[in-house]
Design a protein around this motif. Structure first.
Motif, mmCIF file in Angstrom:
data_model
loop_
_atom_site.group_PDB
_atom_site.id
_atom_site.type_symbol
_atom_site.label_atom_id
_atom_site.label_comp_id
_atom_site.label_asym_id
_atom_site.label_seq_id
_atom_site.Cartn_x
_atom_site.Cartn_y
_atom_site.Cartn_z
ATOM 1 N N GLY A 1 22.025 7.121 -13.005
ATOM 2 C CA GLY A 1 22.062 7.341 -11.559
ATOM 3 C C GLY A 1 20.790 7.968 -11.017
ATOM 4 N N PRO A 2 20.787 8.282 -9.733
ATOM 5 C CA PRO A 2 19.574 8.738 -9.049
ATOM 6 C C PRO A 2 19.030 10.079 -9.536
ATOM 7 C CG PRO A 2 21.486 8.911 -7.588
ATOM 8 C CD PRO A 2 21.930 8.181 -8.827
ATOM 9 N N ASP A 3 19.849 10.902 -10.173
ATOM 10 C CA ASP A 3 19.353 12.201 -10.647
ATOM 11 C C ASP A 3 18.304 12.044 -11.743
ATOM 12 O OD1 ASP A 3 21.004 13.463 -8.855
ATOM 13 O OD2 ASP A 3 22.516 14.032 -10.352
ATOM 14 N N VAL A 4 18.424 11.004 -12.559
ATOM 15 C CA VAL A 4 17.444 10.784 -13.624
ATOM 16 C C VAL A 4 16.083 10.480 -13.005
ATOM 17 C CG1 VAL A 4 16.803 9.378 -15.633
ATOM 18 C CG2 VAL A 4 19.201 10.036 -15.277
ATOM 19 N N LEU A 5 16.048 9.569 -12.057
ATOM 20 C CA LEU A 5 14.784 9.229 -11.391
ATOM 21 C C LEU A 5 14.217 10.429 -10.635
ATOM 22 C CD1 LEU A 5 12.563 7.264 -10.602
ATOM 23 C CD2 LEU A 5 14.020 6.489 -8.716
ATOM 24 N N ALA A 6 15.062 11.157 -9.926
ATOM 25 C CA ALA A 6 14.584 12.331 -9.176
ATOM 26 C C ALA A 6 13.955 13.347 -10.122
ATOM 27 C CB ALA A 6 15.734 12.950 -8.385
ATOM 28 N N ASP A 7 14.570 13.550 -11.272
ATOM 29 C CA ASP A 7 14.026 14.493 -12.244
ATOM 30 C C ASP A 7 12.716 13.963 -12.842
ATOM 31 O OD1 ASP A 7 14.222 17.008 -13.387
ATOM 32 O OD2 ASP A 7 15.734 16.433 -14.870
ATOM 33 N N CYS A 8 12.626 12.646 -13.074
ATOM 34 C CA CYS A 8 11.368 12.052 -13.560
ATOM 35 C C CYS A 8 10.236 12.303 -12.574
ATOM 36 C CB CYS A 8 11.524 10.546 -13.766
ATOM 37 S SG CYS A 8 12.329 10.056 -15.294
ATOM 38 N N ILE A 9 10.527 12.089 -11.307
ATOM 39 C CA ILE A 9 9.502 12.290 -10.275
ATOM 40 C C ILE A 9 9.070 13.755 -10.227
ATOM 41 C CG2 ILE A 9 9.105 12.244 -7.774
ATOM 42 C CD1 ILE A 9 10.946 9.684 -7.770
ATOM 43 N N ALA A 10 10.030 14.665 -10.303
ATOM 44 C CA ALA A 10 9.713 16.092 -10.237
ATOM 45 C C ALA A 10 8.964 16.579 -11.480
ATOM 46 C CB ALA A 10 10.998 16.898 -10.065
ATOM 47 N N ARG A 11 9.389 16.156 -12.648
ATOM 48 C CA ARG A 11 8.806 16.655 -13.896
ATOM 49 C C ARG A 11 7.536 15.924 -14.317
ATOM 50 N NH1 ARG A 11 12.024 19.934 -16.957
ATOM 51 N NH2 ARG A 11 14.167 20.143 -16.247
ATOM 52 N N PHE A 12 7.437 14.664 -13.924
ATOM 53 C CA PHE A 12 6.313 13.833 -14.383
ATOM 54 C C PHE A 12 5.652 13.124 -13.203
ATOM 55 C CE2 PHE A 12 9.783 13.843 -17.501
ATOM 56 C CZ PHE A 12 9.180 14.593 -18.496
ATOM 57 N N PRO A 13 5.064 13.878 -12.278
ATOM 58 C CA PRO A 13 4.479 13.233 -11.094
ATOM 59 C C PRO A 13 3.359 12.256 -11.429
ATOM 60 C CG PRO A 13 3.847 15.550 -11.205
ATOM 61 C CD PRO A 13 4.878 15.322 -12.269
ATOM 62 N N ARG A 14 2.710 12.452 -12.567
ATOM 63 C CA ARG A 14 1.630 11.550 -12.997
ATOM 64 C C ARG A 14 2.061 10.694 -14.184
ATOM 65 N NH1 ARG A 14 -0.663 16.297 -11.507
ATOM 66 N NH2 ARG A 14 -2.195 16.182 -9.830
ATOM 67 N N GLY A 15 3.359 10.706 -14.512
ATOM 68 C CA GLY A 15 3.860 9.932 -15.636
ATOM 69 C C GLY A 15 3.596 10.620 -16.954
ATOM 70 N N LEU A 16 3.647 9.847 -18.027
ATOM 71 C CA LEU A 16 3.410 10.342 -19.390
ATOM 72 C C LEU A 16 2.469 9.391 -20.115
ATOM 73 C CD1 LEU A 16 6.886 11.368 -20.903
ATOM 74 C CD2 LEU A 16 4.895 12.827 -20.628
ATOM 75 N N ASP A 17 1.745 9.926 -21.064
ATOM 76 C CA ASP A 17 0.864 9.101 -21.887
ATOM 77 C C ASP A 17 1.648 8.387 -22.982
ATOM 78 O OD1 ASP A 17 -1.433 9.902 -20.509
ATOM 79 O OD2 ASP A 17 -1.758 11.628 -21.835
ATOM 80 N N THR A 18 1.111 7.280 -23.436
ATOM 81 C CA THR A 18 1.707 6.557 -24.553
ATOM 82 C C THR A 18 1.782 7.489 -25.764
ATOM 83 O OG1 THR A 18 0.820 4.479 -23.743
ATOM 84 C CG2 THR A 18 1.479 4.532 -26.055
ATOM 85 N N GLY A 19 2.962 7.511 -26.396
ATOM 86 C CA GLY A 19 3.179 8.351 -27.565
ATOM 87 C C GLY A 19 3.716 9.734 -27.249
ATOM 88 N N ASP A 20 3.744 10.111 -25.980
ATOM 89 C CA ASP A 20 4.245 11.426 -25.595
ATOM 90 C C ASP A 20 5.716 11.336 -25.215
ATOM 91 O OD1 ASP A 20 4.231 14.136 -25.177
ATOM 92 O OD2 ASP A 20 2.892 14.093 -23.440
ATOM 93 N N ALA A 21 6.345 12.497 -25.034
ATOM 94 C CA ALA A 21 7.759 12.537 -24.664
ATOM 95 C C ALA A 21 8.034 13.755 -23.800
ATOM 96 C CB ALA A 21 8.640 12.573 -25.915
ATOM 97 N N GLY A 22 9.070 13.656 -22.995
ATOM 98 C CA GLY A 22 9.543 14.754 -22.161
ATOM 99 C C GLY A 22 11.001 14.489 -21.828
ATOM 100 N N TRP A 23 11.638 15.420 -21.166
ATOM 101 C CA TRP A 23 13.080 15.281 -20.918
ATOM 102 C C TRP A 23 13.424 15.407 -19.438
ATOM 103 C CZ3 TRP A 23 15.980 19.156 -18.679
ATOM 104 C CH2 TRP A 23 15.377 20.407 -18.601
ATOM 105 N N THR A 24 14.589 14.843 -19.134
ATOM 106 C CA THR A 24 15.199 15.011 -17.814
ATOM 107 C C THR A 24 16.700 15.194 -18.020
ATOM 108 O OG1 THR A 24 15.699 12.658 -17.456
ATOM 109 C CG2 THR A 24 13.547 13.460 -16.658
ATOM 110 N N THR A 25 17.370 15.439 -16.935
ATOM 111 C CA THR A 25 18.825 15.452 -16.944
ATOM 112 C C THR A 25 19.342 14.090 -17.406
ATOM 113 O OG1 THR A 25 20.798 15.738 -15.587
ATOM 114 C CG2 THR A 25 18.924 14.732 -14.506
ATOM 115 N N GLY A 26 20.552 14.079 -17.889
ATOM 116 C CA GLY A 26 21.208 12.822 -18.224
ATOM 117 C C GLY A 26 21.916 12.210 -17.023
ATOM 118 N N GLY A 27 21.969 12.946 -15.913
ATOM 119 C CA GLY A 27 22.634 12.415 -14.724
ATOM 120 C C GLY A 27 24.079 12.067 -15.019
#
Length: 170
Positions: free
Chosen positions: A42-68
């Motif tokens: 749902g929309p909470d996953v995308l909202a958390d991606c935008i908030a936590r990763f405004p510039r995205g992530l590099d190949t090979g890296d990882a980060g987390w968000t809510t499971g929504g």
């Protein structure tokens, strides 16, 4: 050595602490596993991606968000190499699994479900993708007690079980 298993199913319905998303660099949803996780979460996953990763992530890296809306509490996003686009360095694929486990440890996740990263629309050769997944997940030090590789097709499950050296479960 970590305990790694393989299951036939849908990663978005796994009853685990965290699911791993094979994300793209932008971290805004996409196709394949990424699209399925964003739709189910749902929309909470995308909202958390935008908030936590405004510039995205590099190949090979990882980060987390809510499971929504997913059964999992967290989504661990990792950006796999795009083999079809010329990203063929296996260390990038290894890094995806290692970094996802590091993030899982940081979160205190005890159960984590992984897809076969880069083996779908990013076209990493399937047998090699399975070898990297199994070997890296088994050899990376982690407190995660239940590591699952989730696949949607029985022939792929059998290939993963062959690499794991175990008989397929029904």
């Amino acid at each position: 050595m970590n305990t790694v298993s393989a299951v036939l199913g849908d990663i978005t319905t796994q009853q685990v602490d965290a699911v791993v998303n094979a994300a793209n660099r932008r971290m805004r949803g996409g196709g394949g596993v990424d699209g399925a996780i964003h739709r189910a979460g749902g929309p909470d996953v995308l909202a958390d991606c935008i908030a936590r990763f405004p510039r995205g992530l590099d190949t090979g890296d990882a980060g987390w968000t809510t499971g929504g809306d997913l059964p999992a509490q967290w989504v661990i996003h990792t950006v796999g190499p795009n083999y079809a686009a010329g990203e063929r360095d296996p260390s990038l694929l290894v890094s995806c699994y290692r970094r996802a486990l590091q993030v899982a440890d940081d979160l205190g996740a005890g159960q984590v479900a992984f897809p076969l990263i880069s083996a779908g629309i990013y076209s990493w050769p399937l047998v090699d993708a399975i070898a990297v997944a199994v070997d890296t997940l088994r050899s990376t030090e982690s407190a995660v007690r239940d590591i699952r590789i989730v696949v949607r097709e029985r022939p792929i499950l059998e290939l993963v079980h062959d690499r794991l050296g175990s008989a397929p479960a029904v």
